[in-house]
Design a protein around this motif. Structure first.
Motif, PDB file in Angstrom:
ATOM      1  N   SER A   1       0.822  -1.209   0.000  1.00 32.38           N
ATOM      2  CA  SER A   1       0.000   0.000   0.000  1.00 32.38           C
ATOM      3  C   SER A   1       0.860   1.265   0.000  1.00 32.38           C
ATOM      4  CB  SER A   1      -0.949   0.009   1.204  1.00 32.38           C
ATOM      5  OG  SER A   1      -0.213   0.072   2.400  1.00 32.38           O
ATOM      6  N   ALA A   2       2.075   1.140   0.529  1.00 40.50           N
ATOM      7  CA  ALA A   2       2.950   2.312   0.583  1.00 40.50           C
ATOM      8  C   ALA A   2       3.447   2.711  -0.805  1.00 40.50           C
ATOM      9  CB  ALA A   2       4.131   2.034   1.503  1.00 40.50           C
ATOM     10  N   SER A   3       3.447   1.741  -1.719  1.00 45.24           N
ATOM     11  CA  SER A   3       3.974   2.026  -3.049  1.00 45.24           C
ATOM     12  C   SER A   3       2.890   2.512  -4.017  1.00 45.24           C
ATOM     13  CB  SER A   3       4.648   0.777  -3.617  1.00 45.24           C
ATOM     14  OG  SER A   3       3.687  -0.250  -3.786  1.00 45.24           O
ATOM     15  N   GLN A   4       1.643   2.484  -3.595  1.00 44.43           N
ATOM     16  CA  GLN A   4       0.559   2.948  -4.456  1.00 44.43           C
ATOM     17  C   GLN A   4       0.500   4.472  -4.426  1.00 44.43           C
ATOM     18  OE1 GLN A   4      -3.015   1.019  -3.192  1.00 44.43           O
ATOM     19  NE2 GLN A   4      -2.322  -1.020  -3.777  1.00 44.43           N
ATOM     20  N   THR A   5       0.806   5.066  -5.535  1.00 47.15           N
ATOM     21  CA  THR A   5       0.869   6.532  -5.579  1.00 47.15           C
ATOM     22  C   THR A   5      -0.360   7.144  -6.241  1.00 47.15           C
ATOM     23  OG1 THR A   5       2.088   6.395  -7.663  1.00 47.15           O
ATOM     24  CG2 THR A   5       3.398   6.569  -5.644  1.00 47.15           C
ATOM     25  N   THR A   6      -1.342   6.302  -6.591  1.00 47.20           N
ATOM     26  CA  THR A   6      -2.548   6.830  -7.250  1.00 47.20           C
ATOM     27  C   THR A   6      -3.264   7.833  -6.349  1.00 47.20           C
ATOM     28  OG1 THR A   6      -3.751   4.898  -6.462  1.00 47.20           O
ATOM     29  CG2 THR A   6      -2.926   4.828  -8.725  1.00 47.20           C
ATOM     30  N   ALA A   7      -3.295   7.553  -5.068  1.00 48.49           N
ATOM     31  CA  ALA A   7      -3.886   8.478  -4.094  1.00 48.49           C
ATOM     32  C   ALA A   7      -3.259   8.185  -2.744  1.00 48.49           C
ATOM     33  CB  ALA A   7      -5.391   8.287  -4.032  1.00 48.49           C
ATOM     34  N   ALA A   8      -2.691   9.207  -2.129  1.00 54.09           N
ATOM     35  CA  ALA A   8      -2.049   9.014  -0.832  1.00 54.09           C
ATOM     36  C   ALA A   8      -3.105   8.620   0.194  1.00 54.09           C
ATOM     37  CB  ALA A   8      -1.345  10.292  -0.404  1.00 54.09           C
ATOM     38  N   PHE A   9      -2.863   7.517   0.884  1.00 55.88           N
ATOM     39  CA  PHE A   9      -3.772   7.081   1.944  1.00 55.88           C
ATOM     40  C   PHE A   9      -2.990   6.230   2.927  1.00 55.88           C
ATOM     41  CE2 PHE A   9      -3.791   3.541  -0.965  1.00 55.88           C
ATOM     42  CZ  PHE A   9      -3.948   2.414  -0.171  1.00 55.88           C
ATOM     43  N   ASN A  10      -3.548   6.084   4.124  1.00 56.37           N
ATOM     44  CA  ASN A  10      -2.907   5.232   5.120  1.00 56.37           C
ATOM     45  C   ASN A  10      -3.971   4.335   5.773  1.00 56.37           C
ATOM     46  OD1 ASN A  10      -4.269   6.854   6.956  1.00 56.37           O
ATOM     47  ND2 ASN A  10      -2.447   7.986   7.603  1.00 56.37           N
ATOM     48  N   SER A  11      -3.575   3.581   6.770  1.00 54.28           N
ATOM     49  CA  SER A  11      -4.493   2.622   7.394  1.00 54.28           C
ATOM     50  C   SER A  11      -5.665   3.327   8.073  1.00 54.28           C
ATOM     51  CB  SER A  11      -3.746   1.751   8.406  1.00 54.28           C
ATOM     52  OG  SER A  11      -3.233   2.549   9.459  1.00 54.28           O
ATOM     53  N   ALA A  12      -5.453   4.547   8.561  1.00 56.82           N
ATOM     54  CA  ALA A  12      -6.551   5.285   9.199  1.00 56.82           C
ATOM     55  C   ALA A  12      -7.627   5.630   8.171  1.00 56.82           C
ATOM     56  CB  ALA A  12      -6.023   6.557   9.859  1.00 56.82           C
ATOM     57  N   ASP A  13      -7.208   5.980   6.947  1.00 58.19           N
ATOM     58  CA  ASP A  13      -8.165   6.269   5.878  1.00 58.19           C
ATOM     59  C   ASP A  13      -8.996   5.029   5.556  1.00 58.19           C
ATOM     60  OD1 ASP A  13      -7.206   8.976   5.351  1.00 58.19           O
ATOM     61  OD2 ASP A  13      -5.488   8.047   4.372  1.00 58.19           O
ATOM     62  N   VAL A  14      -8.318   3.886   5.463  1.00 60.06           N
ATOM     63  CA  VAL A  14      -8.994   2.629   5.138  1.00 60.06           C
ATOM     64  C   VAL A  14      -9.983   2.263   6.242  1.00 60.06           C
ATOM     65  CG1 VAL A  14      -8.682   0.146   4.739  1.00 60.06           C
ATOM     66  CG2 VAL A  14      -7.072   1.798   3.729  1.00 60.06           C
ATOM     67  N   THR A  15      -9.536   2.343   7.493  1.00 61.23           N
ATOM     68  CA  THR A  15     -10.406   2.029   8.627  1.00 61.23           C
ATOM     69  C   THR A  15     -11.614   2.947   8.656  1.00 61.23           C
ATOM     70  OG1 THR A  15      -8.539   1.213   9.939  1.00 61.23           O
ATOM     71  CG2 THR A  15     -10.509   1.864  11.154  1.00 61.23           C
TER      72      THR A  15
END
Length: 197
Positions: free
Chosen positions: A36-50
């Motif tokens: 997920s860290a390498s996906q640059t299409t849209a910056a997001f982290n685990s908090a966004d997913v949760t």
């Protein structure tokens, strides 16, 4: 009201920590290998997913509660208005949240899920709560709806605040800010309506 929010924050933070540690394999060296860290299409982290994964069923339940109330006869127009407003605001947000998760390559449901929160601290209604609303009529239905939706909104505001504090995706944080603003205002309106019934 502060205690449930504090509990919610701790529970979600714990869930996020467990998710992060499982993704990282317990070793900081593996963080750079996290897909997920390498996906640059849209910056997001685990908090966004949760946030997205938890807010979808939360919003879906609010829409169901609104539908249940709107199907009844003998409901005050002011209560019909707030239920209609809630449904109109949350249905497009559900679609947007699902779109984000698809774009991020994440499932709509989380392993920790809503059930993992426990204690109703997220504002979710139990099956019995939902049945009580479905069975109620007239002023009783209006009162129950307003009381339940107030608790429901308080849970959503707390979840949205976590996204504002910990999220990375600008669009998700903007939605969270909107949720905090609109649902806090709706809580105040519902308190006034409850007092007038």
């Amino acid at each position: 009201m502060l205690k449930p929010r504090t509990f919610l924050y701790a529970a979600v933070a714990l869930a996020a920590t467990l998710t992060l540690s499982s993704c990282a394999g317990g070793s900081p060296a593996t963080d750079s290998a996290n897909p997920s860290a390498s996906q640059t299409t849209a910056a997001f982290n685990s908090a966004d997913v949760t946030f997205a994964q938890m807010m979808i069923p939360h919003h879906e339940q609010a829409v169901q509660m609104s539908d249940d109330l709107l199907a009844k006869d003998g409901i005050e127009q002011s209560v019909i208005d707030i239920a209609t407003e809630i449904k109109a605001a949350q249905e497009p947000e559900i679609a947007q949240l699902k779109d984000w998760l698809a774009a991020w390559g994440e499932d709509e449901s989380s392993m920790s899920g809503m059930d993992g929160m426990g204690g109703g601290s997220d504002g979710m209604m139990s099956d019995n709560d939902m049945m009580a609303l479905q069975d109620a009529s007239g002023v009783e239905a209006s009162t129950l709806f307003l009381e339940q939706m107030t608790v429901h909104h308080e849970g959503a505001v707390a979840m949205a605040q976590l996204e504002i504090d910990d999220g990375e995706n600008a669009d998700a944080q903007a939605m969270a800010a909107t949720i905090v603003k609109t649902q806090t205002a709706e809580i105040a309106v519902m308190a006034e309506l409850l007092a007038s019934l």
